[in-house]
Design a protein around this motif. Structure first.
Motif, PDB file in Angstrom:
ATOM      1  N   ASP A 108     -17.407  -1.226 -10.863  1.00 57.83           N
ATOM      2  CA  ASP A 108     -16.591  -1.634 -11.646  1.00 57.83           C
ATOM      3  C   ASP A 108     -15.484  -0.436 -11.990  1.00 57.83           C
ATOM      4  OD1 ASP A 108     -16.976  -4.160 -11.303  1.00 57.83           O
ATOM      5  OD2 ASP A 108     -17.741  -4.395 -13.601  1.00 57.83           O
ATOM      6  N   GLN A 109     -16.100   0.999 -12.125  1.00 60.08           N
ATOM      7  CA  GLN A 109     -15.354   2.208 -12.655  1.00 60.08           C
ATOM      8  C   GLN A 109     -14.403   2.725 -11.490  1.00 60.08           C
ATOM      9  OE1 GLN A 109     -18.405   1.341 -14.465  1.00 60.08           O
ATOM     10  NE2 GLN A 109     -16.893   0.496 -15.761  1.00 60.08           N
ATOM     11  N   GLN A 110     -14.829   2.194 -10.234  1.00 57.11           N
ATOM     12  CA  GLN A 110     -14.325   3.147  -9.244  1.00 57.11           C
ATOM     13  C   GLN A 110     -12.938   2.567  -8.736  1.00 57.11           C
ATOM     14  OE1 GLN A 110     -17.891   2.826  -6.817  1.00 57.11           O
ATOM     15  NE2 GLN A 110     -18.036   5.074  -6.787  1.00 57.11           N
ATOM     16  N   LEU A 111     -11.968   3.450  -8.167  1.00 55.31           N
ATOM     17  CA  LEU A 111     -10.586   3.098  -7.759  1.00 55.31           C
ATOM     18  C   LEU A 111     -10.803   2.888  -6.087  1.00 55.31           C
ATOM     19  CD1 LEU A 111      -8.374   5.595  -9.694  1.00 55.31           C
ATOM     20  CD2 LEU A 111      -8.613   2.950  -9.891  1.00 55.31           C
ATOM     21  N   ILE A 112     -10.539   1.650  -5.757  1.00 59.34           N
ATOM     22  CA  ILE A 112     -10.584   1.363  -4.502  1.00 59.34           C
ATOM     23  C   ILE A 112      -9.417   0.729  -3.633  1.00 59.34           C
ATOM     24  CG2 ILE A 112     -11.917  -0.613  -5.210  1.00 59.34           C
ATOM     25  CD1 ILE A 112     -12.623   0.650  -1.762  1.00 59.34           C
ATOM     26  N   ASN A 113      -9.075   1.269  -2.590  1.00 56.03           N
ATOM     27  CA  ASN A 113      -7.875   0.759  -1.770  1.00 56.03           C
ATOM     28  C   ASN A 113      -8.463   0.351  -0.571  1.00 56.03           C
ATOM     29  OD1 ASN A 113      -5.730   2.287   0.296  1.00 56.03           O
ATOM     30  ND2 ASN A 113      -5.148   0.656  -1.183  1.00 56.03           N
ATOM     31  N   LEU A 114      -8.151  -0.838  -0.117  1.00 50.93           N
ATOM     32  CA  LEU A 114      -8.708  -1.406   1.157  1.00 50.93           C
ATOM     33  C   LEU A 114      -7.165  -1.607   2.062  1.00 50.93           C
ATOM     34  CD1 LEU A 114     -11.058  -2.447  -0.504  1.00 50.93           C
ATOM     35  CD2 LEU A 114     -11.178  -4.434   0.885  1.00 50.93           C
ATOM     36  N   VAL A 115      -7.178  -0.582   3.269  1.00 52.12           N
ATOM     37  CA  VAL A 115      -5.942  -0.510   3.673  1.00 52.12           C
ATOM     38  C   VAL A 115      -5.268  -1.894   4.292  1.00 52.12           C
ATOM     39  CG1 VAL A 115      -6.178   1.937   4.037  1.00 52.12           C
ATOM     40  CG2 VAL A 115      -6.544   0.408   6.036  1.00 52.12           C
ATOM     41  N   ASP A 116      -6.397  -2.715   4.329  1.00 59.53           N
ATOM     42  CA  ASP A 116      -5.959  -3.913   5.392  1.00 59.53           C
ATOM     43  C   ASP A 116      -6.028  -5.124   4.260  1.00 59.53           C
ATOM     44  OD1 ASP A 116      -8.633  -3.772   4.964  1.00 59.53           O
ATOM     45  OD2 ASP A 116      -9.092  -4.741   6.895  1.00 59.53           O
ATOM     46  N   ASN A 117      -5.945  -4.953   2.878  1.00 58.61           N
ATOM     47  CA  ASN A 117      -6.220  -5.986   1.850  1.00 58.61           C
ATOM     48  C   ASN A 117      -5.805  -5.657   0.608  1.00 58.61           C
ATOM     49  OD1 ASN A 117      -7.556  -8.026   0.607  1.00 58.61           O
ATOM     50  ND2 ASN A 117      -9.295  -8.163   1.767  1.00 58.61           N
ATOM     51  N   PRO A 118      -4.537  -5.719   0.403  1.00 61.69           N
ATOM     52  CA  PRO A 118      -3.939  -5.385  -0.847  1.00 61.69           C
ATOM     53  C   PRO A 118      -4.616  -6.264  -2.053  1.00 61.69           C
ATOM     54  CG  PRO A 118      -2.251  -6.435   0.623  1.00 61.69           C
ATOM     55  CD  PRO A 118      -3.364  -6.162   1.211  1.00 61.69           C
ATOM     56  N   VAL A 119      -4.852  -7.602  -1.987  1.00 59.57           N
ATOM     57  CA  VAL A 119      -5.291  -8.367  -2.858  1.00 59.57           C
ATOM     58  C   VAL A 119      -6.733  -8.020  -3.330  1.00 59.57           C
ATOM     59  CG1 VAL A 119      -5.915 -10.944  -3.417  1.00 59.57           C
ATOM     60  CG2 VAL A 119      -4.066 -10.307  -1.873  1.00 59.57           C
ATOM     61  N   GLN A 120      -7.642  -7.555  -2.727  1.00 59.06           N
ATOM     62  CA  GLN A 120      -8.900  -7.160  -3.250  1.00 59.06           C
ATOM     63  C   GLN A 120      -8.865  -5.582  -3.506  1.00 59.06           C
ATOM     64  OE1 GLN A 120     -11.518  -9.060  -3.147  1.00 59.06           O
ATOM     65  NE2 GLN A 120     -11.670 -10.366  -1.448  1.00 59.06           N
ATOM     66  N   SER A 121      -7.970  -4.830  -3.395  1.00 63.47           N
ATOM     67  CA  SER A 121      -7.718  -3.720  -3.671  1.00 63.47           C
ATOM     68  C   SER A 121      -7.657  -3.364  -5.406  1.00 63.47           C
ATOM     69  CB  SER A 121      -6.519  -2.529  -3.272  1.00 63.47           C
ATOM     70  OG  SER A 121      -6.879  -2.848  -1.666  1.00 63.47           O
ATOM     71  N   ASN A 122      -8.141  -2.339  -5.876  1.00 63.21           N
ATOM     72  CA  ASN A 122      -7.647  -2.425  -7.285  1.00 63.21           C
ATOM     73  C   ASN A 122      -6.589  -1.235  -7.514  1.00 63.21           C
ATOM     74  OD1 ASN A 122      -8.997   0.122  -7.451  1.00 63.21           O
ATOM     75  ND2 ASN A 122     -10.496  -0.933  -8.721  1.00 63.21           N
ATOM     76  N   PHE A 123      -5.985  -0.610  -6.268  1.00 58.68           N
ATOM     77  CA  PHE A 123      -4.798   0.223  -6.443  1.00 58.68           C
ATOM     78  C   PHE A 123      -4.398   0.283  -5.075  1.00 58.68           C
ATOM     79  CE2 PHE A 123      -7.496   3.551  -4.809  1.00 58.68           C
ATOM     80  CZ  PHE A 123      -6.782   4.259  -4.000  1.00 58.68           C
ATOM     81  N   ILE A 124      -3.004   0.226  -4.895  1.00 63.08           N
ATOM     82  CA  ILE A 124      -2.345   0.499  -3.436  1.00 63.08           C
ATOM     83  C   ILE A 124      -1.696   1.760  -3.815  1.00 63.08           C
ATOM     84  CG2 ILE A 124      -2.557  -2.147  -2.911  1.00 63.08           C
ATOM     85  CD1 ILE A 124       0.763  -2.035  -3.676  1.00 63.08           C
ATOM     86  N   VAL A 125      -1.027   2.421  -2.348  1.00 63.23           N
ATOM     87  CA  VAL A 125      -0.352   3.804  -2.378  1.00 63.23           C
ATOM     88  C   VAL A 125       1.100   3.325  -2.059  1.00 63.23           C
ATOM     89  CG1 VAL A 125      -0.349   5.886  -1.328  1.00 63.23           C
ATOM     90  CG2 VAL A 125      -2.463   4.644  -1.675  1.00 63.23           C
ATOM     91  N   PRO A 126       1.965   3.735  -3.120  1.00 59.86           N
ATOM     92  CA  PRO A 126       3.402   3.618  -2.795  1.00 59.86           C
ATOM     93  C   PRO A 126       3.914   4.704  -1.679  1.00 59.86           C
ATOM     94  CG  PRO A 126       3.065   4.834  -4.907  1.00 59.86           C
ATOM     95  CD  PRO A 126       1.759   4.457  -4.285  1.00 59.86           C
ATOM     96  N   ALA A 127       5.141   4.310  -1.256  1.00 58.42           N
ATOM     97  CA  ALA A 127       5.933   5.147  -0.684  1.00 58.42           C
ATOM     98  C   ALA A 127       6.569   6.470  -1.578  1.00 58.42           C
ATOM     99  CB  ALA A 127       6.967   4.769   0.087  1.00 58.42           C
ATOM    100  N   THR A 128       6.249   7.620  -1.034  1.00 64.75           N
ATOM    101  CA  THR A 128       6.655   8.626  -2.085  1.00 64.75           C
ATOM    102  C   THR A 128       7.318  10.052  -1.300  1.00 64.75           C
ATOM    103  OG1 THR A 128       4.711   8.417  -3.502  1.00 64.75           O
ATOM    104  CG2 THR A 128       5.568  10.510  -3.924  1.00 64.75           C
ATOM    105  N   ILE A 129       8.433  10.349  -2.068  1.00 71.57           N
ATOM    106  CA  ILE A 129       8.916  11.673  -1.883  1.00 71.57           C
ATOM    107  C   ILE A 129       8.634  12.821  -2.997  1.00 71.57           C
ATOM    108  CG2 ILE A 129      10.495  11.448  -0.128  1.00 71.57           C
ATOM    109  CD1 ILE A 129      12.615  11.516  -2.429  1.00 71.57           C
ATOM    110  N   THR A 130       8.202  14.150  -2.762  1.00 65.76           N
ATOM    111  CA  THR A 130       8.057  14.848  -3.733  1.00 65.76           C
ATOM    112  C   THR A 130       8.972  16.246  -3.622  1.00 65.76           C
ATOM    113  OG1 THR A 130       6.343  15.896  -2.690  1.00 65.76           O
ATOM    114  CG2 THR A 130       5.679  14.268  -4.346  1.00 65.76           C
ATOM    115  N   ARG A 131       9.468  16.619  -4.637  1.00 66.15           N
ATOM    116  CA  ARG A 131      10.593  17.897  -4.681  1.00 66.15           C
ATOM    117  C   ARG A 131       9.751  18.706  -5.986  1.00 66.15           C
ATOM    118  NH1 ARG A 131      11.840  15.932  -0.473  1.00 66.15           N
ATOM    119  NH2 ARG A 131      13.858  14.904  -0.130  1.00 66.15           N
ATOM    120  N   GLY A 132       8.754  19.646  -5.354  1.00 69.20           N
ATOM    121  CA  GLY A 132       8.368  20.388  -6.525  1.00 69.20           C
ATOM    122  C   GLY A 132       7.424  19.222  -7.405  1.00 69.20           C
TER     123      GLY A 132
END
Ligand SMILES: C[C@@]1(CC(=O)O)C2=NC(=C\c3[nH]c(c(CCC(=O)O)c3CC(=O)O)Cc3[nH]c(c(CC(=O)O)c3CCC(=O)O)/C=C3\N/C(=C\2)[C@@H](CCC(=O)O)[C@]3(C)CC(=O)O)/[C@H]1CCC(=O)O
Ligand SMILES: NC(=O)c1ccc[n+]([C@@H]2O[C@H](COP(=O)([O-])OP(=O)(O)OC[C@H]3O[C@@H](n4cnc5c(N)ncnc54)[C@H](O)[C@@H]3O)[C@@H](O)[C@H]2O)c1
Length: 211
Positions: A95-119
């Motif tokens: 229960d303490q681990q962060l898990i992303n299933l790339v084909d299953n957003p409903v079962q994931s406990n996090f998803i990855v957003p689209a991002t840009i970084t400038r420093g």
């Protein structure tokens, strides 16, 4: 219910990516700059992942997934091309681990957003899994508006903020100065490379507010 957006500090954290294909590679490339200790579990990996393994930036266990592979992981990405294996990764988590299933957003406990970084500036867009393509499109539009000059502009703002915090004890005065610092003229001076003028203008703020 809505998702809760956060910025994760992964420095020295153990991250496991299960699978070594195109999507695993995309996730890995974003993770490389975080300072995480990354292990890829997969019988095959792409050439780009191989290059990172060869330079000892990433560890590779050339094998199929077994539940012990994620025992010590803080964050896990299940990125195989088999929904069944990805679910097996989920079932092996605690229960303490962060898990992303790339084909299953409903079962994931996090998803990855689209991002840009400038420093130090990071802008993320998420559609909560509704349309990843739209998240990418929006971030591309924003990327033109926030160009690479924001990198040094943010560094300037950070330095000024530290100085203001050190010199101005009184809260209301401090927030007035910090608000003035966001005036567009400081960005314009950064963009034109007029750093001395930018610094003089900043120092005048202390006089203006008598501190
Ligand atoms: C933002 C980005 C970040 C990143 O991956 O780093 C990201 N997907 C990106 C691109 C992208 N992904 C897909 C397409 C094709 C067009 C389309 O389908 O829309 C494109 C567009 C392209 O590639 O151009 C297909 C796709 N994606 C997911 C599924 C499975 C499903 O929905 O069930 C399928 C169907 C697979 C299939 O059909 O087999 C799932 C997820 N993708 C997410 C993130 C999470 C939700 C984020 C959100 O909505 O906020 C989530 C839930 C999980 C996760 O991966 O974390 C990255 C842009 C990075 C960049 O800027 O380049
Ligand atoms: N999240 C996203 O943004 C997004 C976008 C497109 C596709 N997808 C999904 O991602 C999945 C993966 O796509 P891809 O293009 O990377 O696939 P791919 O075929 O390029 O790679 C699959 C990888 O999984 C590995 N693998 C297979 N079985 C394994 C096992 N038992 N243990 C460990 N590794 C194993 C393979 O060796 C290979 O390296 C697709 O099935 C699709 O549903 C997600």
């Amino acid at each position: 219910m809505i998702d809760y957006p956060v910025q994760l500090n992964l420095h020295n954290k153990s991250v496991v990516i299960v699978g070594g294909g195109k999507i695993a590679e995309r996730k890995l490339l974003k993770l490389l700059e975080t300072g995480a200790k990354i292990t890829v579990i997969s019988p095959t990996i792409t050439n780009t992942i191989k290059a990172n393994v060869a330079q000892e930036i990433v560890k590779w266990k050339q094998k199929e997934f077994f539940s012990e592979d994620i025992d010590d992981a803080f964050l896990i990405i299940a990125a195989t091309n088999s929904p069944k294996i990805n679910l097996q990764v989920l079932e092996s988590c605690n229960d303490q681990q962060l898990i992303n299933l790339v084909d299953n957003p409903v079962q994931s406990n996090f998803i990855v957003p689209a991002t840009i970084t400038r420093g130090k500036l990071s802008i993320s867009v998420s559609t909560s899994g509704a349309s990843p393509g739209l998240a990418k499109k929006i971030i591309c539009e924003i990327a033109n508006q926030y160009d690479s000059s924001y990198e040094s502009y943010i560094d300037f703002l950070a330095q000024c903020r530290t100085e203001v915090q050190q010199k101005v004890a009184e809260g209301e005065m401090r927030s007035k100065i910090l608000k003035e610092l966001l005036n567009h003229c400081y960005y314009d001076l950064t963009k034109k490379g007029l750093y001395e003028e930018r610094q003089r203008k900043f120092q005048r703020l202390f006089k203006k507010y008598d501190c």
